[in-house]
Design a protein around this motif. Sequence first.
Motif, short mmCIF file in Angstrom:
data_model
loop_
_atom_site.label_atom_id
_atom_site.label_comp_id
_atom_site.label_asym_id
_atom_site.label_seq_id
_atom_site.Cartn_x
_atom_site.Cartn_y
_atom_site.Cartn_z
N GLU A 15 44.25 -64.30 -33.37
CA GLU A 15 43.06 -64.94 -33.93
C GLU A 15 42.30 -63.98 -34.84
O GLU A 15 41.86 -64.36 -35.94
N LYS A 16 42.16 -62.73 -34.43
CA LYS A 16 41.46 -61.75 -35.26
C LYS A 16 42.22 -61.47 -36.55
O LYS A 16 41.61 -61.31 -37.62
N LEU A 17 43.56 -61.40 -36.44
CA LEU A 17 44.36 -61.19 -37.64
C LEU A 17 44.22 -62.35 -38.61
O LEU A 17 44.16 -62.18 -39.84
N SER A 18 44.15 -63.56 -38.06
CA SER A 18 43.99 -64.74 -38.91
C SER A 18 42.66 -64.71 -39.64
O SER A 18 42.58 -64.99 -40.84
N ALA B 232 53.30 -59.59 -39.65
CA ALA B 232 52.80 -59.10 -38.37
C ALA B 232 52.45 -60.27 -37.46
O ALA B 232 52.76 -60.28 -36.26
N ARG B 233 51.79 -61.29 -38.03
CA ARG B 233 51.44 -62.47 -37.23
C ARG B 233 52.69 -63.18 -36.74
O ARG B 233 52.72 -63.71 -35.62
N LEU B 234 53.75 -63.20 -37.56
CA LEU B 234 54.99 -63.84 -37.14
C LEU B 234 55.57 -63.14 -35.91
O LEU B 234 55.98 -63.79 -34.94
N GLN B 235 55.59 -61.81 -35.94
CA GLN B 235 56.14 -61.06 -34.80
C GLN B 235 55.27 -61.25 -33.57
O GLN B 235 55.77 -61.51 -32.47
N ALA C 120 50.76 -69.37 -19.04
CA ALA C 120 49.72 -69.46 -20.06
C ALA C 120 48.43 -68.79 -19.62
O ALA C 120 47.63 -68.35 -20.47
N ASP C 121 48.17 -68.69 -18.31
CA ASP C 121 46.90 -68.14 -17.83
C ASP C 121 46.96 -66.64 -17.62
O ASP C 121 45.96 -66.05 -17.21
N HIS C 122 48.10 -66.03 -17.88
CA HIS C 122 48.21 -64.59 -17.68
C HIS C 122 47.42 -63.82 -18.74
O HIS C 122 47.24 -64.30 -19.87
N ALA C 123 46.98 -62.60 -18.39
CA ALA C 123 46.15 -61.81 -19.30
C ALA C 123 46.91 -61.36 -20.54
O ALA C 123 46.32 -61.24 -21.63
N PHE C 124 48.22 -61.14 -20.40
CA PHE C 124 48.98 -60.60 -21.53
C PHE C 124 49.07 -61.60 -22.68
O PHE C 124 48.75 -61.25 -23.83
N PRO C 125 49.53 -62.84 -22.46
CA PRO C 125 49.54 -63.79 -23.60
C PRO C 125 48.13 -64.05 -24.14
O PRO C 125 47.96 -64.29 -25.34
N ALA C 126 47.12 -64.01 -23.27
CA ALA C 126 45.74 -64.21 -23.75
C ALA C 126 45.34 -63.07 -24.68
O ALA C 126 44.65 -63.29 -25.70
N ARG C 127 45.77 -61.84 -24.35
CA ARG C 127 45.46 -60.70 -25.21
C ARG C 127 46.12 -60.83 -26.58
O ARG C 127 45.51 -60.57 -27.62
N ILE C 128 47.39 -61.25 -26.58
CA ILE C 128 48.10 -61.43 -27.85
C ILE C 128 47.46 -62.56 -28.66
O ILE C 128 47.34 -62.49 -29.89
N ALA C 129 47.01 -63.63 -27.97
CA ALA C 129 46.37 -64.74 -28.67
C ALA C 129 45.08 -64.27 -29.34
O ALA C 129 44.76 -64.67 -30.47
N GLY C 130 44.33 -63.41 -28.65
CA GLY C 130 43.11 -62.87 -29.25
C GLY C 130 43.41 -62.03 -30.47
O GLY C 130 42.68 -62.09 -31.48
N LEU C 131 44.47 -61.24 -30.40
CA LEU C 131 44.87 -60.43 -31.54
C LEU C 131 45.27 -61.30 -32.72
O LEU C 131 44.91 -61.03 -33.88
#
Length: 872
Positions: free
Chosen positions: A850-853, A820-823, A837-848
């Motif tokens: 981090e939580k998965l990790s 899942a983290r790979l995808q 990089a400053d857009h909300a969408f990649p920031a949301r995926i980055a947060g997800l």
Amino acid sequence: MPSPNKKARKTPAYEPGRSVVDFLDDSELKQALQTVTPQGIASNDWILPVPDPDANEQTVEGELARLRTLQSYFVLDAEPDPAFDRLTQEAREIFGVPTSLISLVDLGRQYLFSNTGAEPVRQTPRDVAFCSHTILNKSEDGVLIVEDTIHDSRFVENPLVTQAPHLRFYAGASLISPEGHRLGTFCVEGPQPRSFSEEDRRKLKEYAATAMNMMVQRRRDLRDRLSGTGSTALLDPHNHLLRHAAVTTNLGDAIFSYGDSITAMKLFQESVQTIMQASAAKEKDEGKSSDEPPKELEEGALSTQSCEADLERHNRMVELLRELKADQKYTKQEESVNVYSQKNQKKLELMSQVQALFETSKEGNAKCDDSTAASTSAGYSGMHPHDGIPGLFNTVTKLKGVNAPRPLPPLVFDETFLIDMSGTQEEKAVPTPVQLSIDERPFTVSMGECSKATLFNMGLIHYHWCRPDTALQFFHLAASVSHKFSPLKFDPVDLCSMNNMAQIHLLLRKPDEALAMLNETLNRGNATLEALYKTVEQNNAERVKAATATSADSSKDQNGTKEAGPAAETAEDDEAEALALLMAEEENDEAARKTRRLRRKLARTLLDIGHVHFFNNDLDKALARCREAITLVDDHMSGVTLAAAWYNLSLVLHHQGHNSEALSCLENFCRVATSNQLIGKDHVQFGDAYQLKGAMLFDLTHYQECVEPLKEALRIRQLQFGPSSGILVETFGLLGKAYLALEQVDLAIDSLTQCLEIERQLSNRNAAAVSTTTTTLNANGKRDAPTEDTADHTSLSFEAAQTMLDLGRAYQIKGNVSEARLQYGQVHDWAKAFFGADHAFPARIAGLLEKLSQQQQQQPQNQQPQQTLVAH
């Protein structure tokens, strides 16, 4: 056109350049205009070779329109016309110059339609032509005067000045067409400098205007020739030629319906040539001069000079047509079955006999097939249009394109026209279609209108050959000939041509042009329909009156008194009997039949207009047009028109979110298509219908119910397009979502993985196509290799990224956090490249991520992760 390997010219004044007649469609011509130096031959082509401060700016769009207008006059490469030669001879004498010309400025040359004094020259390169400057001159009257060329910087080094004929004087007036384009000039010139007064200027303009008017009349005469002899065809002494043209067109229709488009095209070409020969013979008998036929219609066509004498060949064609048409019905489904059926082996033998009329060899057929494939227009899939229900909307809009190639959709009017040969000895060659339903009856026109119908049929074949641009030209020519017959009235060939032209414009993503054509067609059709309604009402009123009177008379006894019985019952019986008689007689009412046929055509026109609104995302207007089309369809039209209307209604309602009503409409489509055997169970349009049904059920959260139609859509599409077609993406993707909703995770992963694999293939192909046109060179003069990040992430489509999100969600539900983290990680990299990089969408995926990790570190490997972290 010059050879690519030809060396630079030594005598530029007499070597021809490129011509508009060498290019079949606008896309090829536009590409030619954008290539200023073709094959490195000419230093300049249609662009002025020297600066001219008095010239208007040249644009590709303006030159394209000018050249197509010039081509429509059929004067390029035409033989000298005595009437035009007399005009230039007179001008030479009036102005006292050695040379007078009518020059037509072509793509890369000027063609001398009339040449008095510079014989035998017929053409020169455009880049040395004085007239190239004249047609661009900023003066309102389009006149250019050069009293002494050696004192004019534009011409002092021109080869026509420095070499023979050593021009020192030139005066030219533009030939300004009614369309507003400057097509060429009427000019006078000589080797001695001279003055040119205002009176001379006025006279030269008058000569140019006279020449232009003669060209307009000449074009009109040529179109008259194409249109045969109208309503007097049967009385014409050359009627045998017109009859032969009609038989040839009908034979071409029969051959085309059985799949031989090459022989059909040859038959249609022979028909047009025969009509032109008949018109030329008539003009000759009337003492008129006969012009040469247009080059583009003459090229490749069969000679018909032997048709008059070869009566045996004509009679053989009549007999073949009669046998091919015997007991034939006009539904495409039955035609397809008949071609490959064992019992129709005789018809295949008859087709071979028709082909033998032209001595067609297998090698010739193969060559023609290769040429048609090679000429497929850029931007099209090259896949032949499928036979099916015409008029169905596709999902392409101006905001949404397609990644996967699909066959061209069937034209909304894809039926060929037949020629009505009533009253001729060949009449029995075409069966009377009275017993056929309205949707199955062929379109027919009179024998005198054979040419426009034949041109329309030729357009259908070019579309079948994946040449929509060329088909557009033939439909335009058919409509032009139709306007000659009935410029202000309804004409079926005109209506069908305009609808097909509009559909092709929409394929080319030109909705404004399509809508303008369709609205004009609808207005003319509605006016005709209103007049027909009045005629039918008058006929019905007369029938009711006559039927009532007859019933009343029959109810009287011999003494003239009415039979006993309640007056109300008698009145009801009389009315019912009159109505039954009315309905029976209406079937034989020509006005009523015309009304129903016109309603069918206008219903398809409304669907076409609705398609344009759908393309423009104006769903309310699209829905209104589809509902209006339904009102024009009655019990007599339970075929393709009604099926198309139901399908389009369902698609629009689905896009509006009214899925319950959309499902009902889609069921009606399937019922009509199945009960009338319009398409087979494995037809691609049924695949689209199943896909649409699955999408509706998914939106209604009926996840279990949506799986079966989606699986059926997948089966049909894999059967028709192959296992790796991009068309499968939406089906695999929606199936994966449905399986996820049903918590059938393994099935979801399998569907989404296949979807992603196909999407990656499409993205890689698109990226490769872009790189071939945009790749830059590095310092060493070599192309930079794409980086891993570029190849893997930025080339992905938005749809592929969404699929990876769904796939990551599926792995997360299954408990495979690492996958899942790979995808999600790939989506994150793509989102940064796509949005920043400053857009909300990649920031949301980055947060997800981090939580998965964190979750993966905190939980044992065999424990399920929290599903609250799933991305939606």
